[in-house]
Design an enzyme around this catalytic site. Structure first.
Site, PDB file in Angstrom:
ATOM      1  N   ASP A  65      -6.861  12.478   9.270  1.00  9.82           N
ATOM      2  CA  ASP A  65      -7.996  12.120  10.180  1.00  9.82           C
ATOM      3  C   ASP A  65      -7.434  10.634  10.497  1.00  9.82           C
ATOM      4  O   ASP A  65      -6.360   9.822  10.058  1.00  9.82           O
ATOM      5  CB  ASP A  65      -9.180  11.437   9.133  1.00  9.82           C
ATOM      6  N   TYR A  67      -6.488   6.930  11.826  1.00  6.41           N
ATOM      7  CA  TYR A  67      -6.976   5.516  11.438  1.00  6.41           C
ATOM      8  C   TYR A  67      -8.223   5.112  12.281  1.00  6.41           C
ATOM      9  O   TYR A  67      -8.310   5.336  13.384  1.00  6.41           O
ATOM     10  CB  TYR A  67      -6.030   4.641  11.584  1.00  6.41           C
ATOM     11  N   PHE A  78      -0.377   8.899  10.320  1.00  5.54           N
ATOM     12  CA  PHE A  78       0.269   7.771   9.433  1.00  5.54           C
ATOM     13  C   PHE A  78       0.865   6.724  10.364  1.00  5.54           C
ATOM     14  O   PHE A  78       1.071   5.401   9.958  1.00  5.54           O
ATOM     15  CB  PHE A  78       1.521   8.397   8.653  1.00  5.54           C
ATOM     16  N   HIS A 187      -0.349  12.668  -2.197  1.00  5.01           N
ATOM     17  CA  HIS A 187      -0.667  12.014  -1.067  1.00  5.01           C
ATOM     18  C   HIS A 187      -0.076  10.451  -1.261  1.00  5.01           C
ATOM     19  O   HIS A 187      -0.164  10.077  -2.465  1.00  5.01           O
ATOM     20  CB  HIS A 187      -1.856  11.911  -0.758  1.00  5.01           C
TER      21      HIS A 187
END
Length: 227
Positions: A65, A67, A78, A187
């Site tokens: 998803d 930020y 990321f 993760h």
């Protein structure tokens, strides 16, 4: 919603853009933008495709998803814009990168140099309402990005798929693992990094797989940006 993607991606995805679910998704995102702030900005929604044309995809790093805080998201999973403090997951990625590759931790979280070297850095969901994580999930983006995974899996030459965390690992079912390499671990988020991301050496594993496939390795060092 403007669809700005390179021609080689468009050739593979044009049928998706014409499907009813995608038309519905476009209406939903446009409606959200009319009422709320939505990230990333419209011109950045398809940035992952712009930086990594289909022919150049050697590595596929899947995020979840975008930020959802101000000025962070710019369409690469990321990654954050220049001048924005790296969020915790990215801080952990840089810590592991230092341990794995000896790279210095940069003064920014702008990961475009990785995308420009053939890493498709795609979230499963490409938009989000400001300050509301996962607010655009289950509106059609996942159908679209699942198709992107299938299309990349259909490439003749080997691709390295990087699946961090349970959400991404569920996508392995879409990948032809007889032809492609899958690198998976926990993760890098603070909740799970110590349970299998730290010490997993993903960057050296990616380069090892690229070497084995006769492809150029990634230069992982993110350059410092001038203030």
């Amino acid at each position: 919603m403007q669809i700005t993607i390179p021609e080689d991606w468009h050739a593979h995805l044009k049928q998706e853009f014409e499907k009813p679910y995608f038309q519905k998704l476009t209406s939903f995102v446009d409606g959200e933008r009319a009422q709320y702030e939505v990230f990333p900005p419209e011109e950045n929604v398809f940035s992952a495709f712009q930086h990594t044309p289909y022919a150049n995809v050697n590595v596929f790093l899947l995020g979840q998803d975008p930020y959802h805080d101000n000025n962070q998201a710019h369409g690469l999973c990321f990654s954050v814009r220049p001048g924005i403090k790296p969020p915790p997951s990215l801080v952990n990625m840089f810590k592991e990168l230092r341990e794995d590759q000896g790279c210095s931790i940069p003064n920014n979280g702008y990961l475009v140099p990785w995308a420009d070297q053939g890493i498709l850095m795609l979230n499963a969901v490409l938009t989000v309402r400001a300050h509301q994580a996962n607010s655009h999930k289950n509106h059609g983006w996942e159908t679209f990005t699942d198709e992107v995974i299938r299309i990349v899996s259909a490439k003749e030459e080997p691709v390295i798929f990087v699946l961090w965390g349970g959400y991404a690992q569920k996508k392995q079912a879409l990948i032809d693992t007889s032809r492609h390499t899958v690198i998976s671990s926990a993760h890098p988020s603070p909740l799970s990094a110590r349970n299998g991301f730290f010490g997993s050496h993903p960057y050296s594993k990616i380069n090892q797989a690229l070497r084995a496939a006769g492809k150029p390795e990634i230069d992982w060092q993110i350059p410092n940006l001038q203030a």
